[in-house]
Design an enzyme around this catalytic site. Structure first.
Site, mmCIF file in Angstrom:
data_model
loop_
_atom_site.group_PDB
_atom_site.id
_atom_site.type_symbol
_atom_site.label_atom_id
_atom_site.label_comp_id
_atom_site.label_asym_id
_atom_site.label_seq_id
_atom_site.Cartn_x
_atom_site.Cartn_y
_atom_site.Cartn_z
ATOM 1 N N HIS A 219 -46.143 -47.490 -61.365
ATOM 2 C CA HIS A 219 -46.725 -48.804 -61.678
ATOM 3 C C HIS A 219 -48.225 -48.729 -61.364
ATOM 4 O O HIS A 219 -48.654 -48.964 -60.237
ATOM 5 C CB HIS A 219 -46.005 -49.834 -60.796
ATOM 6 C CG HIS A 219 -46.442 -51.246 -60.942
ATOM 7 N ND1 HIS A 219 -45.735 -52.184 -61.659
ATOM 8 C CD2 HIS A 219 -47.506 -51.925 -60.433
ATOM 9 C CE1 HIS A 219 -46.332 -53.360 -61.581
ATOM 10 N NE2 HIS A 219 -47.419 -53.220 -60.846
ATOM 11 N N HIS A 221 -52.050 -49.853 -61.817
ATOM 12 C CA HIS A 221 -53.098 -50.760 -62.288
ATOM 13 C C HIS A 221 -54.286 -49.879 -62.684
ATOM 14 O O HIS A 221 -54.450 -48.769 -62.168
ATOM 15 C CB HIS A 221 -53.433 -51.787 -61.192
ATOM 16 C CG HIS A 221 -52.360 -52.828 -61.041
ATOM 17 N ND1 HIS A 221 -52.450 -54.064 -61.621
ATOM 18 C CD2 HIS A 221 -51.156 -52.794 -60.411
ATOM 19 C CE1 HIS A 221 -51.353 -54.765 -61.340
ATOM 20 N NE2 HIS A 221 -50.543 -54.008 -60.607
ATOM 21 N N CYS A 252 -52.938 -58.969 -58.987
ATOM 22 C CA CYS A 252 -52.118 -59.582 -57.950
ATOM 23 C C CYS A 252 -52.966 -60.622 -57.234
ATOM 24 O O CYS A 252 -54.033 -60.304 -56.730
ATOM 25 C CB CYS A 252 -51.604 -58.534 -56.956
ATOM 26 S SG CYS A 252 -50.672 -59.312 -55.619
HETATM 27 P P1 HMG Z 1 -43.131 -68.207 -46.174
HETATM 28 O O1 HMG Z 1 -44.152 -69.282 -46.160
HETATM 29 O O2 HMG Z 1 -43.076 -67.278 -44.999
HETATM 30 O O3 HMG Z 1 -41.704 -68.844 -46.462
HETATM 31 O O4 HMG Z 1 -43.345 -67.370 -47.496
HETATM 32 P P2 HMG Z 1 -40.527 -69.246 -45.469
HETATM 33 O O5 HMG Z 1 -39.447 -68.228 -45.544
HETATM 34 O O6 HMG Z 1 -41.108 -69.576 -44.116
HETATM 35 O O7 HMG Z 1 -40.023 -70.609 -46.139
HETATM 36 C C1 HMG Z 1 -40.914 -71.744 -46.215
HETATM 37 C C2 HMG Z 1 -40.418 -72.708 -47.283
HETATM 38 O O8 HMG Z 1 -40.498 -72.082 -48.559
HETATM 39 C C3 HMG Z 1 -38.977 -73.149 -47.130
HETATM 40 O O9 HMG Z 1 -38.909 -74.485 -47.576
HETATM 41 C C4 HMG Z 1 -38.221 -72.278 -48.112
HETATM 42 O O10 HMG Z 1 -37.040 -72.853 -48.615
HETATM 43 C C5 HMG Z 1 -39.239 -72.149 -49.235
HETATM 44 P P3 HMG Z 1 -38.747 -75.702 -46.521
HETATM 45 O O11 HMG Z 1 -37.499 -75.395 -45.752
HETATM 46 O O12 HMG Z 1 -39.988 -75.619 -45.673
HETATM 47 O O13 HMG Z 1 -38.694 -76.889 -47.419
HETATM 48 N N1 HMG Z 1 -39.026 -70.892 -49.949
HETATM 49 C C6 HMG Z 1 -38.835 -70.803 -51.286
HETATM 50 N N2 HMG Z 1 -38.829 -71.699 -52.261
HETATM 51 C C7 HMG Z 1 -38.579 -71.256 -53.517
HETATM 52 N N3 HMG Z 1 -38.343 -69.945 -53.797
HETATM 53 C C8 HMG Z 1 -38.359 -69.026 -52.840
HETATM 54 C C9 HMG Z 1 -38.621 -69.442 -51.517
HETATM 55 N N4 HMG Z 1 -38.690 -68.765 -50.361
HETATM 56 C C10 HMG Z 1 -38.943 -69.670 -49.408
HETATM 57 N N5 HMG Z 1 -38.102 -67.735 -53.139
HETATM 58 C C11 HMG Z 1 -42.434 -65.999 -49.264
HETATM 59 C C12 HMG Z 1 -42.536 -66.211 -47.761
HETATM 60 C C13 HMG Z 1 -41.798 -64.642 -49.468
HETATM 61 C C14 HMG Z 1 -41.553 -67.096 -49.828
HETATM 62 C C15 HMG Z 1 -43.837 -66.079 -49.880
HETATM 63 O O14 HMG Z 1 -44.673 -65.205 -49.180
HETATM 64 C C16 HMG Z 1 -43.886 -65.740 -51.345
HETATM 65 O O15 HMG Z 1 -43.333 -66.448 -52.171
HETATM 66 N N6 HMG Z 1 -44.564 -64.632 -51.694
HETATM 67 C C17 HMG Z 1 -44.636 -64.158 -53.086
HETATM 68 C C18 HMG Z 1 -45.935 -63.461 -53.349
HETATM 69 C C19 HMG Z 1 -45.929 -62.900 -54.742
HETATM 70 O O16 HMG Z 1 -45.148 -63.283 -55.599
HETATM 71 N N7 HMG Z 1 -46.862 -61.947 -54.996
HETATM 72 C C20 HMG Z 1 -46.997 -61.298 -56.284
HETATM 73 C C21 HMG Z 1 -45.879 -60.338 -56.627
HETATM 74 S S1 HMG Z 1 -46.057 -58.775 -55.818
HETATM 75 C C22 HMG Z 1 -47.075 -57.857 -56.892
HETATM 76 O O17 HMG Z 1 -47.641 -58.389 -57.805
HETATM 77 C C23 HMG Z 1 -47.142 -56.370 -56.708
HETATM 78 C C24 HMG Z 1 -46.350 -55.589 -57.772
HETATM 79 O O18 HMG Z 1 -46.836 -55.859 -59.075
HETATM 80 C C25 HMG Z 1 -46.445 -54.066 -57.504
HETATM 81 C C26 HMG Z 1 -47.888 -53.578 -57.319
HETATM 82 O O19 HMG Z 1 -48.747 -53.784 -58.198
HETATM 83 O O20 HMG Z 1 -48.118 -52.956 -56.263
HETATM 84 C C27 HMG Z 1 -44.863 -55.965 -57.720
HETATM 85 MG MG MG Z 2 -48.552 -54.915 -60.005
#
Ligand code: HMG
Ligand code: MG
Length: 313
Positions: A219, A221, A252
């Site tokens: 993967h 970029h 990202c």
């Molecule tokens: P957090 O703030 O630590 O969440 O985030 P938490 O576990 O403390 O939960 C807080 C609240 O969020 C709770 O609600 C959960 O229910 C809710 P409350 O009880 O307070 O009402 N919650 C959710 N709601 C909907 N869907 C969920 C979810 N999880 C918790 N799944 C968390 C932790 C992982 C959720 C957050 O950090 C996050 O969503 N991160 C995503 C970041 C992301 O998507 N980044 C881009 C993708 S990675 C990338 O692009 C790289 C890649 O392409 C490879 C590369 O290029 O290297 C793949």
């Molecule tokens: Mg990526």
């Protein structure tokens, strides 16, 4: 070249067929400044499937506040039900994400870890250990439900906060991710700093650590224009899964130096030239990226899209 394809001249030692894991709708659109309407995303994915892509990452079931661009996953996913020729993996970081994906009938998920502490914290609000602990029950439950699980590993080459990432550190986290039960490992060059020797060293190390090359995807970029050379290096190691993004969309939101992925068109152009099968219709794919560029209001950065769309005018 009158048919918009390069002359095919095979080179020995390369796989006969490659599976392209298309990430434009997820990695591409997650980074857009404006939110793309759900209907446009659905049409984009339908067009990608129509161009012959068979693995199309559709969206992410992450916290909507963390990635507002993909907050419409619940609305989008049902609009893809009629796609039969492609599988539609979705990103899932935790139990809540898996629950949402299962509710909508997703069959393939990807968890996404980091080789570095800084990015694990920025992207998942967790340490590396805590994020692997968060994935463990998700992978277990998904496998029990018969789902295919991809494990992404980000920052495999360099990290914007920590600089170059030692190969041994990447191998150690990769091994732990695979030991959770992932079917596939995707090596992320999140900020696009890899070069071919580095790719080769990592793949050799993973092989020695017992990670089967058939289970590895790459993967890249394309920040420094190295994605295609890095991909060719990976193919020479026997890798047959390559991530790419239509039109070169991507980045990202939690790693500022990340730019677009390797453009799928640039990849297909090279593979066509090498006589490697992809099943992708380059003309239809290019037309899709030109259409999407119109939706986003700026031209695609892909050299192949530029060349072929000028040719068509
Ligand atoms: P957090 O703030 O630590 O969440 O985030 P938490 O576990 O403390 O939960 C807080 C609240 O969020 C709770 O609600 C959960 O229910 C809710 P409350 O009880 O307070 O009402 N919650 C959710 N709601 C909907 N869907 C969920 C979810 N999880 C918790 N799944 C968390 C932790 C992982 C959720 C957050 O950090 C996050 O969503 N991160 C995503 C970041 C992301 O998507 N980044 C881009 C993708 S990675 C990338 O692009 C790289 C890649 O392409 C490879 C590369 O290029 O290297 C793949
Ligand atoms: Mg990526």
């Amino acid at each position: 070249m009158s048919n918009g394809l390069p002359m095919s001249v095979p080179s020995p030692g390369l796989p006969p067929r490659i599976r392209i894991h298309e990430v434009g709708a997820r990695d591409g659109l997650q980074n857009e400044k404006t939110v793309v309407p759900t209907e446009v995303k659905a049409e984009f994915i339908h067009r990608l499937a129509g161009a012959g892509l068979t693995t199309i990452e559709a969206t992410s079931f992450v916290h909507p506040k963390w990635v507002p661009q993909l907050a419409d996953a619940e609305q989008l996913f049902p609009q893809l039900r009629d796609i039969s020729g492609a599988c539609l993996p979705v990103l899932v970081p935790n139990a809540r994400g898996l629950e949402r994906a299962l509710d909508l009938g997703a069959r393939r998920i990807a968890v996404f870890g980091s080789a570095t502490e800084s990015f694990a914290k920025a992207n998942l609000n967790r340490t590396v250990d805590e994020s692997l602990a968060m994935f463990e029950p998700v992978v277990d439950q998904a496998r029990t439900a018969g789902m295919h699980v991809r494990g992404y590993l980000s920052m495999c080459f360099g990290d914007p906060w920590e600089g170059p990432v030692p190969v041994a550190q990447v191998i150690s986290v990769a091994r732990r991710l695979m030991d959770l039960g992932c079917d596939e490992l995707s090596l992320g060059d999140t900020i696009g700093v890899a070069t071919p020797g580095h790719v080769s060293a990592l793949l050799t190390g993973l092989e020695q650590a017992g990670v089967a090359t058939q289970s590895i995807g790459v993967h890249f970029h394309d920040t420094y224009g190295q994605a295609l050379s890095n991909t060719l290096t990976a193919l020479r190691h026997g890798v047959t899964t390559v991530d790419a993004s239509a039109g070169g969309l991507g980045g990202c939101p939690y790693a500022k130096s990340a730019t677009g992925n390797l453009a799928t068109e640039d990849l297909v152009w090279m593979l066509e030239g090498l006589g490697i099968e992809t099943g992708v219709d380059l003309g239809r794919l290019t037309a899709t990226s030109v259409w999407m560029a119109g939706q986003l209001g700026r031209p695609s950065p892909s050299r192949t899209v530029k060349a072929l769309s000028h040719q068509e005018q």
